[in-house]
Design an enzyme around this catalytic site. Structure first.
Site, PDB file in Angstrom:
ATOM      1  N   THR A  16     -42.297  49.205 -43.269  1.00  0.00           N
ATOM      2  CA  THR A  16     -43.252  48.970 -42.182  1.00  0.00           C
ATOM      3  C   THR A  16     -43.160  47.530 -41.721  1.00  0.00           C
ATOM      4  O   THR A  16     -43.165  46.611 -42.541  1.00  0.00           O
ATOM      5  CB  THR A  16     -44.682  49.293 -42.666  1.00  0.00           C
ATOM      6  OG1 THR A  16     -44.712  50.659 -43.063  1.00  0.00           O
ATOM      7  CG2 THR A  16     -45.712  49.033 -41.584  1.00  0.00           C
ATOM      8  N   SER A  66     -35.226  31.819 -40.065  1.00  0.00           N
ATOM      9  CA  SER A  66     -36.459  31.963 -40.823  1.00  0.00           C
ATOM     10  C   SER A  66     -37.617  31.382 -40.016  1.00  0.00           C
ATOM     11  O   SER A  66     -37.453  30.375 -39.327  1.00  0.00           O
ATOM     12  CB  SER A  66     -36.308  31.207 -42.138  1.00  0.00           C
ATOM     13  OG  SER A  66     -37.491  31.307 -42.880  1.00  0.00           O
ATOM     14  N   GLN A  75     -31.851  25.946 -40.663  1.00  0.00           N
ATOM     15  CA  GLN A  75     -32.236  24.547 -40.442  1.00  0.00           C
ATOM     16  C   GLN A  75     -32.014  24.073 -39.010  1.00  0.00           C
ATOM     17  O   GLN A  75     -32.531  23.026 -38.622  1.00  0.00           O
ATOM     18  CB  GLN A  75     -31.452  23.627 -41.389  1.00  0.00           C
ATOM     19  CG  GLN A  75     -31.871  23.718 -42.838  1.00  0.00           C
ATOM     20  CD  GLN A  75     -33.252  23.155 -43.135  1.00  0.00           C
ATOM     21  OE1 GLN A  75     -33.789  22.345 -42.376  1.00  0.00           O
ATOM     22  NE2 GLN A  75     -33.841  23.584 -44.224  1.00  0.00           N
ATOM     23  N   CYS A  79     -35.272  23.982 -53.512  1.00  0.00           N
ATOM     24  CA  CYS A  79     -34.794  25.113 -54.303  1.00  0.00           C
ATOM     25  C   CYS A  79     -34.077  24.638 -55.557  1.00  0.00           C
ATOM     26  O   CYS A  79     -33.999  25.356 -56.540  1.00  0.00           O
ATOM     27  CB  CYS A  79     -33.831  25.980 -53.497  1.00  0.00           C
ATOM     28  SG  CYS A  79     -34.435  26.364 -51.866  1.00  0.00           S
ATOM     29  N   ASN A 100     -29.355  22.008 -45.322  1.00  0.00           N
ATOM     30  CA  ASN A 100     -30.769  21.815 -45.652  1.00  0.00           C
ATOM     31  C   ASN A 100     -31.036  20.546 -46.452  1.00  0.00           C
ATOM     32  O   ASN A 100     -32.158  20.068 -46.496  1.00  0.00           O
ATOM     33  CB  ASN A 100     -31.313  23.034 -46.403  1.00  0.00           C
ATOM     34  CG  ASN A 100     -30.412  23.494 -47.510  1.00  0.00           C
ATOM     35  OD1 ASN A 100     -29.239  23.815 -47.276  1.00  0.00           O
ATOM     36  ND2 ASN A 100     -30.915  23.509 -48.717  1.00  0.00           N
ATOM     37  N   ALA A 118     -34.777  34.014 -44.204  1.00  0.00           N
ATOM     38  CA  ALA A 118     -33.339  33.742 -44.123  1.00  0.00           C
ATOM     39  C   ALA A 118     -32.593  34.154 -45.394  1.00  0.00           C
ATOM     40  O   ALA A 118     -31.416  34.511 -45.337  1.00  0.00           O
ATOM     41  CB  ALA A 118     -33.096  32.266 -43.813  1.00  0.00           C
ATOM     42  N   THR A 119     -33.263  34.137 -46.541  1.00  0.00           N
ATOM     43  CA  THR A 119     -32.600  34.593 -47.774  1.00  0.00           C
ATOM     44  C   THR A 119     -32.186  36.049 -47.626  1.00  0.00           C
ATOM     45  O   THR A 119     -31.030  36.410 -47.868  1.00  0.00           O
ATOM     46  CB  THR A 119     -33.543  34.428 -48.988  1.00  0.00           C
ATOM     47  OG1 THR A 119     -33.862  33.040 -49.129  1.00  0.00           O
ATOM     48  CG2 THR A 119     -32.904  34.945 -50.261  1.00  0.00           C
TER      49      THR A 119
HETATM   50  C1  LIG Z   1     -34.854  27.662 -46.092  1.00  0.00           C
HETATM   51  C2  LIG Z   1     -33.435  28.096 -45.987  1.00  0.00           C
HETATM   52  C3  LIG Z   1     -33.034  29.378 -46.373  1.00  0.00           C
HETATM   53  C4  LIG Z   1     -34.001  30.364 -46.991  1.00  0.00           C
HETATM   54  O1  LIG Z   1     -34.930  30.818 -46.062  1.00  0.00           O
HETATM   55  P1  LIG Z   1     -36.215  31.661 -46.529  1.00  0.00           P
HETATM   56  O2  LIG Z   1     -36.784  32.164 -45.254  1.00  0.00           O
HETATM   57  O3  LIG Z   1     -37.099  30.689 -47.235  1.00  0.00           O
HETATM   58  O4  LIG Z   1     -35.733  32.742 -47.397  1.00  0.00           O
HETATM   59  C5  LIG Z   1     -31.710  29.710 -46.225  1.00  0.00           C
HETATM   60  N1  LIG Z   1     -30.820  28.835 -45.733  1.00  0.00           N
HETATM   61  C6  LIG Z   1     -31.164  27.594 -45.359  1.00  0.00           C
HETATM   62  C7  LIG Z   1     -30.134  26.676 -44.807  1.00  0.00           C
HETATM   63  C8  LIG Z   1     -32.479  27.173 -45.481  1.00  0.00           C
HETATM   64  O5  LIG Z   1     -32.816  25.945 -45.132  1.00  0.00           O
END
Ligand SMILES: *Cc1c(COP(=O)(O)O)cnc(C)c1O
Length: 377
Positions: free
Chosen positions: A238, A200, A180, A324, A152, A72-73
């Site tokens: 890839t 994610s 989330q 985080c 989160n 998700a990042t």
């Molecule tokens: C965990 C999270 C992310 C980051 O996701 P990753 O796959 O760990 O990079 C971004 N946004 C929210 C709201 C999250 O909970």
């Protein structure tokens, strides 16, 4: 480790069925899905096609609208930077909220450094973004509104469908960070009028290092990573076949189990919240209890006068604030935005209950929290 895992908003245990689905792609099925001249490649491509369908299904999206990323990042970076870079204009302004994940806030500050204004909407004291505040901030330069579906840290759920309609009416691209909410709230990108959406795998019992960005048909974004032209030229590199297969399986299971998971997890959450509140009614549940994803609990304990209990609960694996931010000593930006004082935020704990937690886990958690508090006051 015999700790009880209550940190499911940070990450989740991989579902055994997900792991099983991935294993052949780490061993005998090692083809590159871009190799279309032999069966190894076809086999990998076929597996990725199925996973893409499984990911599309959980969102009610089309398969060609799914771009696989590392998580998700990356999806958040690709959505906002990708769209702003595509527009390549200095007058592209963004509306977001002040309680977004760092993966949105940091991307926004970078976009701001390049000369584009960002407007941060503050939530109410329950952690909810008021639709009208967003509406009032709209001007002709606003190009994207990016609001997370569920937070989160405090689990609060935002009015995504109303915001989607607002964006549609005003011709603004709507991005949602749904890391989330996926697997916990039913998401329908069509019904909710969402243009871009980040998810994610590791938050829904899938492997770490994979995620997706949903990009609505005809929405154009500029790639951040260029090279082999995979994923329709939007994300070169890839494809990580085993991770993508596991992610697809995790989506498939989560979609099928959404009601039963929610029912079970909600019950465990309610038991835990009530167990603590019955004993210490002055404990504060941060964020709306009603508009909250199942499983997320965020407490602070004002009567502890800033003393943290997190190290007094050796049986539990949980977070203070978000994982985080918990390595940095500054208080959580989310708690600050909903009006939790600096001293009270020191006492805050976040528990995330998931698919694999049991009644016994919750009994031990309640007992541990109550003992830890009793020993401090
Ligand atoms: C965990 C999270 C992310 C980051 O996701 P990753 O796959 O760990 O990079 C971004 N946004 C929210 C709201 C999250 O909970």
């Amino acid at each position: 480790m015999n700790k009880i895992y209550l940190d499911n908003n940070s990450t989740t245990q991989i579902d055994p069925l997900v792991l099983e689905s991935m294993l052949p792609y780490f061993s005998e099925k090692y083809g590159n899905s871009s190799s279309q001249s032999h069966a190894f490649g076809w086999e990998a491509r076929a597996a990725i096609d199925i996973a893409r369908e499984q990911v599309a299904n959980i969102l009610n999206a089309e398969t060609e609208e799914i771009v696989f990323t590392s998580g998700a990042t990356e999806s958040n970076n690709l959505a906002l930077l990708g769209y702003i870079n595509f527009l390549s204009s200095k007058n592209s302004e963004i509306i977001t909220s002040s309680i977004e994940h760092k993966a949105i806030l940091d991307v926004c500050s970078r976009i701001n450094k390049n000369g584009n204004n960002i407007f941060y909407i503050k939530p109410n004291k329950d952690g909810i973004i008021d639709f009208k505040k967003v509406k009032n901030q709209i001007n002709k330069n606003i190009k994207i509104i990016s609001i997370m579906h569920a937070n989160n840290e405090i689990g609060t759920i935002q009015p995504i469908k109303e915001l989607g309609q607002l964006c549609k009416d005003n011709n603004i691209i709507f991005h949602v960070d749904a890391a989330q909410s996926i697997g916990k709230i039913k998401i329908d990108v069509k019904d909710m009028n969402i243009d871009l959406l980040s998810i994610s795998s590791h938050k829904i019992y899938g492997p770490k290092g994979v995620g997706a960005l949903y990009i609505k048909n005809k929405v154009k974004i500029e790639p951040l990573i260029v090279g082999g032209g995979q994923e329709n030229n939007i994300r070169s590199g890839t494809l990580a076949t085993p991770l993508i297969v596991g992610f697809g399986k995790a989506c498939d299971i989560s979609l099928k189990k959404i009601d039963s998971d929610n029912k079970k997890i909600k019950k465990l959450s309610n038991n835990l919240i009530d167990g603590v509140l019955d004993k210490y009614p002055d404990s504060k549940l941060n964020g709306s209890r009603e508009f909250r994803i199942p499983g997320n609990i965020n407490f602070s304990f004002p009567f502890l006068k800033g003393m943290s209990i997190i190290n007094s609960m050796p049986k539990l694996a949980l977070s203070s604030g978000s994982a985080c931010t918990s390595s940095s000593p500054s208080p959580s930006h989310v708690l600050k935005e909903i009006g939790v004082s600096k001293i009270d935020s020191n006492t805050s704990i976040r528990l995330g209950i998931g698919r694999f937690n049991t009644n016994k886990d919750i009994d031990i958690a309640i007992e541990s929290i109550i003992n830890a508090i009793r020993n401090k006051i």
